[in-house]
Design a protein around this motif. Structure first.
Motif, PDB file in Angstrom:
ATOM      1  N   ASP A 281      18.255 -21.683 -18.316  1.00 19.64           N
ATOM      2  CA  ASP A 281      18.702 -22.945 -17.708  1.00 19.64           C
ATOM      3  C   ASP A 281      17.723 -23.413 -16.645  1.00 19.64           C
ATOM      4  O   ASP A 281      17.303 -22.633 -15.779  1.00 19.64           O
ATOM      5  CB  ASP A 281      20.091 -22.780 -17.099  1.00 19.64           C
ATOM      6  N   GLU A 282      17.391 -24.694 -16.704  1.00 16.63           N
ATOM      7  CA  GLU A 282      16.416 -25.254 -15.786  1.00 16.63           C
ATOM      8  C   GLU A 282      16.953 -25.386 -14.366  1.00 16.63           C
ATOM      9  O   GLU A 282      16.220 -25.173 -13.397  1.00 16.63           O
ATOM     10  CB  GLU A 282      15.966 -26.623 -16.296  1.00 16.63           C
ATOM     11  N   SER A 283      18.231 -25.702 -14.220  1.00 20.37           N
ATOM     12  CA  SER A 283      18.788 -25.978 -12.894  1.00 20.37           C
ATOM     13  C   SER A 283      18.670 -24.782 -11.943  1.00 20.37           C
ATOM     14  O   SER A 283      18.157 -24.926 -10.827  1.00 20.37           O
ATOM     15  CB  SER A 283      20.246 -26.424 -13.015  1.00 20.37           C
ATOM     16  N   PRO A 284      19.128 -23.572 -12.342  1.00 20.26           N
ATOM     17  CA  PRO A 284      18.960 -22.436 -11.410  1.00 20.26           C
ATOM     18  C   PRO A 284      17.499 -22.071 -11.183  1.00 20.26           C
ATOM     19  O   PRO A 284      17.148 -21.578 -10.106  1.00 20.26           O
ATOM     20  CB  PRO A 284      19.717 -21.294 -12.110  1.00 20.26           C
ATOM     21  N   LYS A 286      15.023 -24.247 -10.912  1.00 19.03           N
ATOM     22  CA  LYS A 286      14.526 -25.172  -9.895  1.00 19.03           C
ATOM     23  C   LYS A 286      15.048 -24.793  -8.510  1.00 19.03           C
ATOM     24  O   LYS A 286      14.326 -24.902  -7.514  1.00 19.03           O
ATOM     25  CB  LYS A 286      14.928 -26.598 -10.257  1.00 19.03           C
ATOM     26  N   CYS A 287      16.283 -24.311  -8.443  1.00 20.92           N
ATOM     27  CA  CYS A 287      16.817 -23.852  -7.152  1.00 20.92           C
ATOM     28  C   CYS A 287      16.045 -22.640  -6.657  1.00 20.92           C
ATOM     29  O   CYS A 287      15.735 -22.531  -5.464  1.00 20.92           O
ATOM     30  CB  CYS A 287      18.296 -23.504  -7.298  1.00 20.92           C
ATOM     31  N   VAL A 353       8.210 -29.380 -13.058  1.00 24.00           N
ATOM     32  CA  VAL A 353       8.601 -28.783 -14.335  1.00 24.00           C
ATOM     33  C   VAL A 353       7.787 -29.422 -15.450  1.00 24.00           C
ATOM     34  O   VAL A 353       7.661 -30.647 -15.526  1.00 24.00           O
ATOM     35  CB  VAL A 353      10.108 -28.981 -14.589  1.00 24.00           C
ATOM     36  N   ASP A 355       6.730 -30.926 -18.926  1.00 29.15           N
ATOM     37  CA  ASP A 355       7.355 -31.638 -20.037  1.00 29.15           C
ATOM     38  C   ASP A 355       6.262 -32.317 -20.854  1.00 29.15           C
ATOM     39  O   ASP A 355       5.079 -32.230 -20.537  1.00 29.15           O
ATOM     40  CB  ASP A 355       8.387 -32.655 -19.534  1.00 29.15           C
TER      41      ASP A 355
END
Length: 627
Positions: A281-284, A286-287, A353, A355
């Motif tokens: 998962d990208e969200s955690p 990035k955190c 990130v 892309d």
């Protein structure tokens, strides 16, 4: 009885003479040489410290060979002594040849040295076996003598005790040697896969682990490339010990940050680190990147100083690799590197990130990098000239040469390719081309029309990291015939100067050639005053940012006046850039400026156009007047 005593004495001496000691010590000498080669292989080079140890090991080997020669002269009973001498001399010859070549041939000779060491070791083992066999025979003879001479029992026991002590000593030394060898081999294995400063896995270990993680179905691999911002300033200001402290501190932060997630942190080299995680998962992610950036930015106390660096991160996940591109170590690393480059370009201290849009931007940039060298050779790189005007006479006294790229028939603005050229190193070829071409054209024009026009050429600070620039300037002056005083090298501070001391030395030598030095865009860069403090400049060019608002802003006029006052106090010529209106001309003149450059007097145009305009306003007797 006297014969028995002599026999006992001979047995005792056998355990203590040169034969046995030479055998064991020779094995140690050979092993020392092998360990030094292994350390050099791990380091990638033969460092000065290893060179000294290598030469000392060769000297010990020379002494050992001489001892074996003495043994051979005094006792020829050991058949393998000659073979030992031959193998050790072959090993010594290879070591001496390596030293004589200043270790430049180490890569070619290291394998031969290893093979020679193995051969010497085998012969030494055979030699020691033969000596031990002789000892066994002597002990048997001694036992027979003891049976016949019971009166010498006490002496025999004493001798046996002595022999036992010697044997224990030799066995302990052999055990210690084996233990030392095992420890050395363990250290070599550790250094082969770990960074010696931080203890983190090194690039080789990192690539192996990444390859293994990708070599499974549905890997879910995330790669973070972490690069420190401002690390060089730490080394330059506080020394390499402080830099090492920062690197170890960052290593601890990364290890602590990724350990709860089962991740791996590695040091790839310099101030670049990598993190491997199996998080889909990208969200955690990035955190986590934000937390790492925040923790690295916290000041670190070193001795009595507070050190601070920031970090930029490029994040790439296996799911972001487009279909049609193989998911392997190179491609995932390349994707993370794209993202890191974007973080640096966007102002540093952040995470980007990867892309597809980002990759397309990079591919366009890479295409430019590949095309620029061909553009120089094919004549698609051109130089334009912008006039520099004397305010007192209103006439042109010189030009600034500016590069233009005609790509596919369209002029590419400098701001679209100069930074890319600097990052790739192509800027050095571009600046050299502009210098040579502009010097030649101006020199020829002056010769034909009796003028004394000067030319300024922008040089990126990248050039000032190498003394080759001196030869570049000298060659251009010699080839063109342009008088040195008519050439000005403008230092542009679009990238940070790496070594101020070296840059100052290079600038001094350019002065000795007779050329002038100008600090371009003064007031806009991060180090304008540092240039004045560390270099011998002849001129400053005041950046357009100090001129844009002088018609409406008292502050802008005050700043411009202050810079002009600094220049006057330092006895520097001044060129005010970016003048576009008559009102700005009047204000600049009123503040005491004497030289000006801007669209009001002419924008950059092809060389033939600029020179034709200059010819129209000059007479053959007019000369350059810069200030």
């Amino acid at each position: 009885m006297q014969g028995t005593a002599s026999q006992l004495k001979s047995t005792y001496q056998t355990f203590n003479d040169l034969r046995l000691r030479n055998g064991y010590v020779a094995i140690s000498d050979v092993q020392r040489l092998v360990l030094i080669l292994q350390k050099a292989g791990v380091a990638g080079e033969m460092t000065p410290e290893l060179e000294g140890k290598f030469e000392a090991a060769a000297d010990f080997l020379f002494v050992r060979i001489n001892n074996f020669h003495r043994v051979l002269e005094n006792d020829s009973n050991v058949d393998t002594t000659g073979e030992v001498i031959a193998e050790l001399e072959e090993l010594l010859d290879l070591a001496d040849a390596t030293i004589a070549s200043d270790f430049s041939e180490l890569k070619d000779t290291s394998t031969m040295l290893g093979l020679a060491a193995q051969a010497a070791g085998r012969v030494l083992v055979a030699y020691l076996d033969e000596v031990r066999h002789m000892q066994d025979e002597q002990l048997a003879q001694q036992s027979a003598a003891v049976d016949k001479q019971l009166t010498f029992l006490r002496v025999t026991l004493i001798v046996l005790m002595l022999l036992g002590v010697v044997s224990l000593f030799l066995l302990r030394r052999d055990r210690d040697a084996r233990q030392a060898q095992e420890e050395a081999e363990a250290r070599v294995r550790h250094l082969a896969f770990n960074d010696p400063l931080t203890g983190l896995p090194n690039r080789v270990h990192f690539q192996d682990r990444l390859g293994a993680m990708l070599d499974v179905p549905d890997p879910s691999v995330a790669l973070l490339l972490v690069d420190l911002d401002g690390f060089k300033a730490i080394n330059d200001t506080y020394g390499h010990a402080a830099g090492d402290a920062v690197l170890r501190h960052v290593a601890v932060i990364l290890q602590d940050a990724v350990r709860p997630h089962g991740g791996i942190a590695a040091r790839l080299g310099g101030d670049e680190f990598a993190v491997l995680l199996q998080m889909p998962d990208e969200s955690p992610l990035k955190c986590l990147c934000a937390d790492i950036i925040e923790m690295i930015a916290r000041p670190l106390q070193f001795e009595r100083e507070m050190l601070q660096v920031n970090a930029s991160i490029g994040l790439a996940m296996d799911a972001d690799i487009r279909s049609g591109i193989s998911l392997d170590t190179d491609n995932l690393t390349r994707a993370a590197d794209f993202a890191l480059y974007a973080s640096k370009s966007a102002g540093k201290g952040q995470c980007t990130v990867y892309d597809e849009v980002l990759e397309q931007q990079f591919l366009r940039r890479q295409a430019m990098v590949n095309e620029m060298p061909r553009a120089i050779n094919d004549g698609n790189m051109e130089f334009y000239l912008q006039p520099k005007v004397n305010l007192a006479t209103g006439s042109t006294y010189g030009f600034e040469a500016l590069v233009r790229w005609r790509r596919n028939g369209v002029i590419v603005p400098p701001e679209d390719f100069i930074s890319t050229a600097e990052e790739s190193g192509v800027i050095m070829d571009i600046d050299r081309f502009v210098l040579c071409a502009a010097s030649r054209v101006i020199a020829q024009f002056n010769k034909e029309h009796g003028t004394d026009l000067s030319v300024s050429v922008n040089f990126s600070t990248v050039h000032f990291n190498s003394p080759k620039l001196i030869n570049v300037v000298n060659d251009a002056l010699v080839a063109s015939g342009l008088p040195p005083e008519l050439l000005t090298i403008e230092i542009t501070e679009t990238v940070e100067m790496q070594d101020w001391t070296q840059a100052g030395d290079i600038i001094s030598e350019i002065h000795q050639l007779g050329a002038r030095i100008s600090i371009d865009d003064f007031g806009a860069g991060f180090s304008s005053l540092a240039y004045l403090r560390t270099t011998v400049a002849d001129e400053i060019k005041i950046d357009r940012s100090l001129v844009e608002e002088i018609e409406t802003s008292d502050t802008s006029r005050f700043l411009l006046d202050a810079v002009l006052d600094i220049a006057r106090n330092l006895e520097l010529d001044v060129v005010v850039e970016g003048v576009e209106t008559q009102r700005q001309v009047d204000i600049v003149r009123g503040l005491g400026a004497t030289s000006i450059q801007g669209f009001f007097y002419g924008e950059p145009v092809p060389a033939n156009v600029a020179l034709a305009r200059a010819l129209a306003e000059h007479t053959p007797t007019e000369h350059r007047s810069a200030s």
